[in-house]
Write a protein that holds these residues in place. Sequence first.
Motif, PDB file in Angstrom:
ATOM      1  N   ASN A 164     -22.838 -27.068 -19.387  1.00  0.00           N
ATOM      2  CA  ASN A 164     -21.711 -27.966 -19.649  1.00  0.00           C
ATOM      3  C   ASN A 164     -22.040 -29.373 -19.161  1.00  0.00           C
ATOM      4  O   ASN A 164     -21.793 -30.365 -19.852  1.00  0.00           O
ATOM      5  CB  ASN A 164     -20.456 -27.437 -18.959  1.00  0.00           C
ATOM      6  CG  ASN A 164     -19.247 -28.324 -19.209  1.00  0.00           C
ATOM      7  OD1 ASN A 164     -18.931 -28.653 -20.341  1.00  0.00           O
ATOM      8  ND2 ASN A 164     -18.580 -28.735 -18.156  1.00  0.00           N
ATOM      9  N   VAL A 211     -24.679 -31.018 -21.558  1.00  0.00           N
ATOM     10  CA  VAL A 211     -24.151 -31.529 -22.820  1.00  0.00           C
ATOM     11  C   VAL A 211     -23.232 -32.726 -22.590  1.00  0.00           C
ATOM     12  O   VAL A 211     -23.205 -33.661 -23.400  1.00  0.00           O
ATOM     13  CB  VAL A 211     -23.407 -30.406 -23.577  1.00  0.00           C
ATOM     14  CG1 VAL A 211     -22.869 -30.926 -24.901  1.00  0.00           C
ATOM     15  CG2 VAL A 211     -24.333 -29.229 -23.835  1.00  0.00           C
ATOM     16  N   GLN A 212     -22.481 -32.714 -21.497  1.00  0.00           N
ATOM     17  CA  GLN A 212     -21.600 -33.843 -21.205  1.00  0.00           C
ATOM     18  C   GLN A 212     -22.387 -35.147 -21.125  1.00  0.00           C
ATOM     19  O   GLN A 212     -21.937 -36.191 -21.602  1.00  0.00           O
ATOM     20  CB  GLN A 212     -20.845 -33.609 -19.886  1.00  0.00           C
ATOM     21  CG  GLN A 212     -19.770 -32.543 -19.951  1.00  0.00           C
ATOM     22  CD  GLN A 212     -18.550 -32.974 -20.727  1.00  0.00           C
ATOM     23  OE1 GLN A 212     -18.463 -34.097 -21.205  1.00  0.00           O
ATOM     24  NE2 GLN A 212     -17.593 -32.081 -20.887  1.00  0.00           N
ATOM     25  N   ILE A 233     -23.157 -36.101 -24.729  1.00  0.00           N
ATOM     26  CA  ILE A 233     -21.965 -36.518 -25.479  1.00  0.00           C
ATOM     27  C   ILE A 233     -21.585 -37.965 -25.160  1.00  0.00           C
ATOM     28  O   ILE A 233     -21.035 -38.683 -26.004  1.00  0.00           O
ATOM     29  CB  ILE A 233     -20.785 -35.569 -25.160  1.00  0.00           C
ATOM     30  CG1 ILE A 233     -21.014 -34.190 -25.788  1.00  0.00           C
ATOM     31  CG2 ILE A 233     -19.470 -36.146 -25.655  1.00  0.00           C
ATOM     32  CD1 ILE A 233     -20.948 -34.179 -27.285  1.00  0.00           C
ATOM     33  N   ASP A 280      -9.314 -31.058 -27.904  1.00  0.00           N
ATOM     34  CA  ASP A 280     -10.324 -30.640 -26.942  1.00  0.00           C
ATOM     35  C   ASP A 280      -9.874 -30.924 -25.520  1.00  0.00           C
ATOM     36  O   ASP A 280      -8.914 -31.647 -25.286  1.00  0.00           O
ATOM     37  CB  ASP A 280     -11.658 -31.332 -27.206  1.00  0.00           C
ATOM     38  CG  ASP A 280     -11.628 -32.798 -26.809  1.00  0.00           C
ATOM     39  OD1 ASP A 280     -10.557 -33.425 -26.959  1.00  0.00           O
ATOM     40  OD2 ASP A 280     -12.662 -33.311 -26.347  1.00  0.00           O
ATOM     41  N   TRP A 295     -17.053 -29.109 -22.779  1.00  0.00           N
ATOM     42  CA  TRP A 295     -17.723 -29.657 -23.945  1.00  0.00           C
ATOM     43  C   TRP A 295     -17.614 -28.725 -25.150  1.00  0.00           C
ATOM     44  O   TRP A 295     -17.599 -29.188 -26.297  1.00  0.00           O
ATOM     45  CB  TRP A 295     -19.186 -29.930 -23.622  1.00  0.00           C
ATOM     46  CG  TRP A 295     -20.049 -28.760 -23.906  1.00  0.00           C
ATOM     47  CD1 TRP A 295     -20.450 -27.808 -23.040  1.00  0.00           C
ATOM     48  CD2 TRP A 295     -20.576 -28.399 -25.184  1.00  0.00           C
ATOM     49  NE1 TRP A 295     -21.190 -26.862 -23.694  1.00  0.00           N
ATOM     50  CE2 TRP A 295     -21.294 -27.212 -25.011  1.00  0.00           C
ATOM     51  CE3 TRP A 295     -20.519 -28.966 -26.458  1.00  0.00           C
ATOM     52  CZ2 TRP A 295     -21.939 -26.570 -26.047  1.00  0.00           C
ATOM     53  CZ3 TRP A 295     -21.170 -28.324 -27.501  1.00  0.00           C
ATOM     54  CH2 TRP A 295     -21.871 -27.141 -27.285  1.00  0.00           C
ATOM     55  N   ASN A 296     -17.552 -27.389 -24.927  1.00  0.00           N
ATOM     56  CA  ASN A 296     -17.490 -26.479 -26.081  1.00  0.00           C
ATOM     57  C   ASN A 296     -16.207 -26.673 -26.872  1.00  0.00           C
ATOM     58  O   ASN A 296     -16.176 -26.488 -28.090  1.00  0.00           O
ATOM     59  CB  ASN A 296     -17.640 -25.024 -25.634  1.00  0.00           C
ATOM     60  CG  ASN A 296     -16.625 -24.628 -24.581  1.00  0.00           C
ATOM     61  OD1 ASN A 296     -16.087 -25.475 -23.875  1.00  0.00           O
ATOM     62  ND2 ASN A 296     -16.371 -23.347 -24.476  1.00  0.00           N
ATOM     63  N   THR A 301     -14.857 -29.612 -27.200  1.00  0.00           N
ATOM     64  CA  THR A 301     -15.160 -30.841 -27.943  1.00  0.00           C
ATOM     65  C   THR A 301     -15.982 -30.517 -29.194  1.00  0.00           C
ATOM     66  O   THR A 301     -15.766 -31.089 -30.268  1.00  0.00           O
ATOM     67  CB  THR A 301     -15.924 -31.842 -27.064  1.00  0.00           C
ATOM     68  OG1 THR A 301     -15.164 -32.117 -25.887  1.00  0.00           O
ATOM     69  CG2 THR A 301     -16.202 -33.140 -27.793  1.00  0.00           C
ATOM     70  N   TYR A 302     -16.903 -29.585 -29.044  1.00  0.00           N
ATOM     71  CA  TYR A 302     -17.706 -29.158 -30.197  1.00  0.00           C
ATOM     72  C   TYR A 302     -16.822 -28.554 -31.279  1.00  0.00           C
ATOM     73  O   TYR A 302     -16.965 -28.872 -32.472  1.00  0.00           O
ATOM     74  CB  TYR A 302     -18.756 -28.135 -29.752  1.00  0.00           C
ATOM     75  CG  TYR A 302     -19.361 -27.357 -30.896  1.00  0.00           C
ATOM     76  CD1 TYR A 302     -20.338 -27.923 -31.716  1.00  0.00           C
ATOM     77  CD2 TYR A 302     -18.925 -26.064 -31.189  1.00  0.00           C
ATOM     78  CE1 TYR A 302     -20.874 -27.216 -32.779  1.00  0.00           C
ATOM     79  CE2 TYR A 302     -19.450 -25.358 -32.247  1.00  0.00           C
ATOM     80  CZ  TYR A 302     -20.433 -25.938 -33.041  1.00  0.00           C
ATOM     81  OH  TYR A 302     -20.949 -25.236 -34.096  1.00  0.00           O
TER      82      TYR A 302
END
Length: 379
Positions: free
Chosen positions: A9, A12-13, A16, A61, A66-67, A69-70
């Motif tokens: 997480n 990926v943050q 992003i 989200d 982040w998932n 957000t995906y």
Amino acid sequence: MRCVVHILNLVVQDGIKKVDKLVEIIRWAVKWIRQSPSRISKFTKFAKLVNPSTTKHLVRDVPTRWNSTYRMLNIAQAYEKTFERYNLKEYEFRSDIEKAGLSIPSPSDWQHIRHLCHFLKPFCDVPERISGTLYLTSNTCIEDIYSILTLLDDVISDASLCDIALAMRVKFDKYFDDVEKINLLLYFSLILDPRNKVKYLVILLEDRYRKEKMEEKKKYIMDSMYKLYNDYIRIHSPSTTSSTTVSSNSSSILGKRQNPDATTPKPPLRNKLRENMKTNIVESIGELEKYLKESVEEDSSTFNILDWWKVNSKRFPNLSLMAKDLFGIPVSTVASESVFSTSRRVLDPYRSSLTPKIVESIICTQDWLRGGISDNIDF
């Protein structure tokens, strides 16, 4: 054991953040549309005209997850034409988005979002897989970590995603750059999977470190594994128990005789105990070597690793105890944390007027539905 999902997480943050502007536009638009039933109804009406094959609902989200957000981006990109039509027909929407200093993404922006979602999908699939609770996760975690590393290396050469991948790689290397940074128990679990053993470990290490450093890393892992296994021998070996029993019995008898010169077993007895322990340790080490030398099991959808160790526990008594402990290690805290965050998903800022009793009823009903509760329960 660090939570692998939490680390991914964070990884990926950081990536992003490189596309914050696009994410903020989608987040604002989805939030605006979902604020009232009339807005949702109009959006759905336009969607039936220009995106009739798309049936998913827009989702908001949680920026710290982040998932989510995906999922928001992945669903929104399917409604590209609907957003364009909505922007043209809804004056209030167009006016508010301009006041916010934003604008609907251009076709090239939507293409970039689609490309980004395709790249981020494995980062959603892996955490979902390793946060499961009804199957083993520790024996496959290393493979998942190395697959993410390979993906990042491949995407760095992509000009459109290079900045994102580089930012993610910096964070990834902080936790998973080297064998020494990863919990070695995950490597041990990989080896104790009879479909992998050392053969698959070598493949992963060669792909990561090349042949020059592979042997060094392999030796470090295997030496550590033997050290841990020696502890299992010391704790669970029958000779340890028997020697302790004999020594305590001898001391008790000698104490009753009040013989101050005989505080330890006689030399012949001591030597015999040492020989028995040495023999037992050699047999136990041979047990581990025997397991590693045997051919790997064929991987199939019907293979059950727990059943395999149950059947072979008599052949590998000490090794099976070690496998039982290693396979029970959770590599993610998602399951336990979700128990305490359920109410937050039900009681958000747009449903804050719900009473505590209603919230409790909603959460309880959700738990029953997910648990497959029978229909004959009295309410």
